[in-house]
Design an enzyme around this catalytic site. Sequence first.
Site, PDB file in Angstrom:
ATOM      1  N   THR A   1      -5.348  -7.836  10.511  1.00 37.95           N
ATOM      2  CA  THR A   1      -5.659  -6.556   9.860  1.00 37.95           C
ATOM      3  C   THR A   1      -5.199  -5.334  10.666  1.00 37.95           C
ATOM      4  O   THR A   1      -4.694  -4.370  10.103  1.00 37.95           O
ATOM      5  CB  THR A   1      -7.188  -6.459   9.642  1.00 37.95           C
ATOM      6  OG1 THR A   1      -7.620  -7.649   8.991  1.00 37.95           O
ATOM      7  CG2 THR A   1      -7.548  -5.268   8.789  1.00 37.95           C
TER       8      THR A   1
ATOM      9  N   ASN B   1      -1.985  -0.233   7.282  1.00 38.27           N
ATOM     10  CA  ASN B   1      -1.455  -1.552   7.637  1.00 38.27           C
ATOM     11  C   ASN B   1      -0.531  -2.125   6.557  1.00 38.27           C
ATOM     12  O   ASN B   1      -0.365  -3.330   6.443  1.00 38.27           O
ATOM     13  CB  ASN B   1      -2.587  -2.512   8.014  1.00 38.27           C
ATOM     14  CG  ASN B   1      -3.621  -2.671   6.913  1.00 38.27           C
ATOM     15  OD1 ASN B   1      -3.413  -2.236   5.790  1.00 38.27           O
ATOM     16  ND2 ASN B   1      -4.736  -3.303   7.243  1.00 38.27           N
TER      17      ASN B   1
ATOM     18  N   GLU C   1      -9.401 -11.007  -7.473  1.00 37.31           N
ATOM     19  CA  GLU C   1      -8.484  -9.861  -7.348  1.00 37.31           C
ATOM     20  C   GLU C   1      -7.379  -9.910  -8.401  1.00 37.31           C
ATOM     21  O   GLU C   1      -7.010  -8.880  -8.964  1.00 37.31           O
ATOM     22  CB  GLU C   1      -7.884  -9.837  -5.939  1.00 37.31           C
ATOM     23  CG  GLU C   1      -8.913  -9.475  -4.881  1.00 37.31           C
ATOM     24  CD  GLU C   1      -8.372  -9.486  -3.459  1.00 37.31           C
ATOM     25  OE1 GLU C   1      -9.135  -9.141  -2.544  1.00 37.31           O
ATOM     26  OE2 GLU C   1      -7.195  -9.861  -3.258  1.00 37.31           O
TER      27      GLU C   1
ATOM     28  N   ARG D   1      -1.291 -14.963   3.899  1.00 35.77           N
ATOM     29  CA  ARG D   1      -2.076 -14.301   4.964  1.00 35.77           C
ATOM     30  C   ARG D   1      -1.352 -14.417   6.310  1.00 35.77           C
ATOM     31  O   ARG D   1      -1.310 -13.476   7.091  1.00 35.77           O
ATOM     32  CB  ARG D   1      -3.455 -14.963   5.122  1.00 35.77           C
ATOM     33  CG  ARG D   1      -4.463 -14.564   4.126  1.00 35.77           C
ATOM     34  CD  ARG D   1      -4.817 -13.124   4.223  1.00 35.77           C
ATOM     35  NE  ARG D   1      -5.912 -12.848   5.127  1.00 35.77           N
ATOM     36  CZ  ARG D   1      -6.610 -11.723   5.091  1.00 35.77           C
ATOM     37  NH1 ARG D   1      -6.320 -10.778   4.218  1.00 35.77           N
ATOM     38  NH2 ARG D   1      -7.578 -11.515   5.930  1.00 35.77           N
TER      39      ARG D   1
ATOM     40  N   TYR E   1     -12.358  -3.715  -3.416  1.00 31.03           N
ATOM     41  CA  TYR E   1     -12.909  -4.099  -2.111  1.00 31.03           C
ATOM     42  C   TYR E   1     -14.317  -4.676  -2.201  1.00 31.03           C
ATOM     43  O   TYR E   1     -14.761  -5.344  -1.285  1.00 31.03           O
ATOM     44  CB  TYR E   1     -12.868  -2.914  -1.143  1.00 31.03           C
ATOM     45  CG  TYR E   1     -11.471  -2.727  -0.570  1.00 31.03           C
ATOM     46  CD1 TYR E   1     -10.943  -3.636   0.340  1.00 31.03           C
ATOM     47  CD2 TYR E   1     -10.658  -1.667  -0.977  1.00 31.03           C
ATOM     48  CE1 TYR E   1      -9.660  -3.505   0.844  1.00 31.03           C
ATOM     49  CE2 TYR E   1      -9.364  -1.518  -0.478  1.00 31.03           C
ATOM     50  CZ  TYR E   1      -8.882  -2.446   0.430  1.00 31.03           C
ATOM     51  OH  TYR E   1      -7.604  -2.314   0.922  1.00 31.03           O
TER      52      TYR E   1
ATOM     53  N   HIS F   1      -1.851  -5.423   1.523  1.00 30.11           N
ATOM     54  CA  HIS F   1      -3.075  -6.197   1.359  1.00 30.11           C
ATOM     55  C   HIS F   1      -2.689  -7.595   0.877  1.00 30.11           C
ATOM     56  O   HIS F   1      -1.753  -7.730   0.101  1.00 30.11           O
ATOM     57  CB  HIS F   1      -3.979  -5.553   0.305  1.00 30.11           C
ATOM     58  CG  HIS F   1      -5.045  -6.479  -0.199  1.00 30.11           C
ATOM     59  ND1 HIS F   1      -6.232  -6.673   0.468  1.00 30.11           N
ATOM     60  CD2 HIS F   1      -5.069  -7.316  -1.277  1.00 30.11           C
ATOM     61  CE1 HIS F   1      -6.954  -7.579  -0.191  1.00 30.11           C
ATOM     62  NE2 HIS F   1      -6.267  -7.981  -1.255  1.00 30.11           N
TER      63      HIS F   1
ATOM     64  N   LYS G   1       0.841  -1.201   0.000  1.00 26.31           N
ATOM     65  CA  LYS G   1       0.000   0.000   0.000  1.00 26.31           C
ATOM     66  C   LYS G   1       0.880   1.258   0.000  1.00 26.31           C
ATOM     67  O   LYS G   1       2.092   1.172   0.211  1.00 26.31           O
ATOM     68  CB  LYS G   1      -0.921  -0.060   1.228  1.00 26.31           C
ATOM     69  CG  LYS G   1      -1.939  -1.214   1.158  1.00 26.31           C
ATOM     70  CD  LYS G   1      -2.849  -1.233   2.382  1.00 26.31           C
ATOM     71  CE  LYS G   1      -3.922  -2.325   2.259  1.00 26.31           C
ATOM     72  NZ  LYS G   1      -4.824  -2.346   3.442  1.00 26.31           N
TER      73      LYS G   1
ATOM     74  N   ARG H   1       2.772  -6.975   9.197  1.00 27.70           N
ATOM     75  CA  ARG H   1       2.043  -5.902   9.884  1.00 27.70           C
ATOM     76  C   ARG H   1       2.478  -5.768  11.343  1.00 27.70           C
ATOM     77  O   ARG H   1       2.474  -4.680  11.900  1.00 27.70           O
ATOM     78  CB  ARG H   1       0.539  -6.155   9.790  1.00 27.70           C
ATOM     79  CG  ARG H   1      -0.034  -5.880   8.391  1.00 27.70           C
ATOM     80  CD  ARG H   1      -1.425  -6.460   8.255  1.00 27.70           C
ATOM     81  NE  ARG H   1      -2.116  -6.057   7.044  1.00 27.70           N
ATOM     82  CZ  ARG H   1      -3.273  -6.585   6.646  1.00 27.70           C
ATOM     83  NH1 ARG H   1      -3.847  -7.527   7.383  1.00 27.70           N
ATOM     84  NH2 ARG H   1      -3.848  -6.189   5.539  1.00 27.70           N
TER      85      ARG H   1
HETATM   86  P1  GDP Z   1      -7.560  -7.483   5.485  1.00 28.01           P
HETATM   87  O1  GDP Z   1      -7.991  -8.506   4.479  1.00 28.01           O
HETATM   88  O2  GDP Z   1      -6.742  -8.040   6.610  1.00 28.01           O
HETATM   89  O3  GDP Z   1      -6.908  -6.266   4.858  1.00 28.01           O
HETATM   90  O4  GDP Z   1      -8.887  -6.945   6.154  1.00 28.01           O
HETATM   91  P2  GDP Z   1     -10.377  -6.802   5.593  1.00 28.01           P
HETATM   92  O5  GDP Z   1     -10.485  -7.338   4.201  1.00 28.01           O
HETATM   93  O6  GDP Z   1     -11.287  -7.316   6.635  1.00 28.01           O
HETATM   94  O7  GDP Z   1     -10.540  -5.228   5.537  1.00 28.01           O
HETATM   95  C1  GDP Z   1     -10.006  -4.453   4.510  1.00 28.01           C
HETATM   96  C2  GDP Z   1      -9.723  -3.075   5.042  1.00 28.01           C
HETATM   97  O8  GDP Z   1     -10.909  -2.511   5.618  1.00 28.01           O
HETATM   98  C3  GDP Z   1      -8.681  -3.036   6.160  1.00 28.01           C
HETATM   99  O9  GDP Z   1      -7.351  -2.990   5.660  1.00 28.01           O
HETATM  100  C4  GDP Z   1      -9.094  -1.797   6.927  1.00 28.01           C
HETATM  101  O10 GDP Z   1      -8.555  -0.649   6.304  1.00 28.01           O
HETATM  102  C5  GDP Z   1     -10.598  -1.759   6.762  1.00 28.01           C
HETATM  103  N1  GDP Z   1     -11.251  -2.353   7.938  1.00 28.01           N
HETATM  104  C6  GDP Z   1     -11.606  -3.646   8.107  1.00 28.01           C
HETATM  105  N2  GDP Z   1     -12.164  -3.850   9.307  1.00 28.01           N
HETATM  106  C7  GDP Z   1     -12.180  -2.636   9.919  1.00 28.01           C
HETATM  107  C8  GDP Z   1     -12.634  -2.185  11.221  1.00 28.01           C
HETATM  108  O11 GDP Z   1     -13.136  -2.935  12.051  1.00 28.01           O
HETATM  109  N3  GDP Z   1     -12.466  -0.851  11.493  1.00 28.01           N
HETATM  110  C9  GDP Z   1     -11.916   0.012  10.595  1.00 28.01           C
HETATM  111  N4  GDP Z   1     -11.789   1.302  10.950  1.00 28.01           N
HETATM  112  N5  GDP Z   1     -11.470  -0.373   9.390  1.00 28.01           N
HETATM  113  C10 GDP Z   1     -11.600  -1.678   9.049  1.00 28.01           C
HETATM  114 MG    MG Z   2      -9.429  -8.570   2.968  1.00 26.61          MG
END
Ligand code: GDP
Ligand code: MG
Length: 201
Positions: A125, A156, A170, A119, A54, A159, A14, A136
């Site tokens: 996350t 973070n 994706e 992962r 997303y 991705h 990112k 991370r």
């Molecule tokens: P990842 O696959 O580990 O990146 O997580 P997800 O796919 O669940 O979420 C994608 C993105 O959404 C994350 O990188 C965060 O920026 C945002 N996000 C997800 N869950 C939360 C949350 O509970 N709070 C906030 N503020 N952002 C979130």
């Molecule tokens: Mg994700």
Amino acid sequence: MHHPKKERTLVIVKPDGVQRTLIGEILKRFERTGFKLVGIKMTVPTEAHIEKHYTLNPEWSRITGEKTIASYVKKGEKPWSEDPLEVTKVVLNNLKKYMTSGPIVVMVWEGAHAVDVVRKITGGTEPRTSDVGTIRGDFVLDSYTMADTDKRAVRNLIHSSGNIKEAEMEIEHWFNKKELVDYRLIQDSILYDVNMDGILE
Ligand code: GDP
Ligand code: MG
């Protein structure tokens, strides 16, 4: 079904990862595990491309909204809306701003159980709670609390695709077929050969 060694997953460094000059460090973590880089590009994405990324999984908006609401409830705080989809609208807007703020590096990694293992190397996350030893956990210290206080996306660094179906969608979203290369690495024979019989002279 493909052999598990053919599994592919998408990783994005990112904008904060690029700015922190961590591209090499991040690449190295996947390379040293044994994964093969089969596609890579640097780009400044559009907001539309990020929104699509997303929302490729139609469930993502609902799940992310519910997760965010649950994290507020756990803290004893009130989320900005009770409706998961409304909550995700804000999260997505912040993500669009974050992800289009500068260049990103998008790549496809191939190897045994690529989705799950990448992962694991990526970590959870929220950097505040990501395990030590993960990307991370080791390189960044942001949190949902900080991100929400400052009305921005959590930074973070990277991705990585959440499951095999997500990875397939994706990869197609970011690369055309011609940009992905099928090739052999010398180390593949040590990782995957059944008999390991080509070593001794
Ligand atoms: P990842 O696959 O580990 O990146 O997580 P997800 O796919 O669940 O979420 C994608 C993105 O959404 C994350 O990188 C965060 O920026 C945002 N996000 C997800 N869950 C939360 C949350 O509970 N709070 C906030 N503020 N952002 C979130
Ligand atoms: Mg994700």
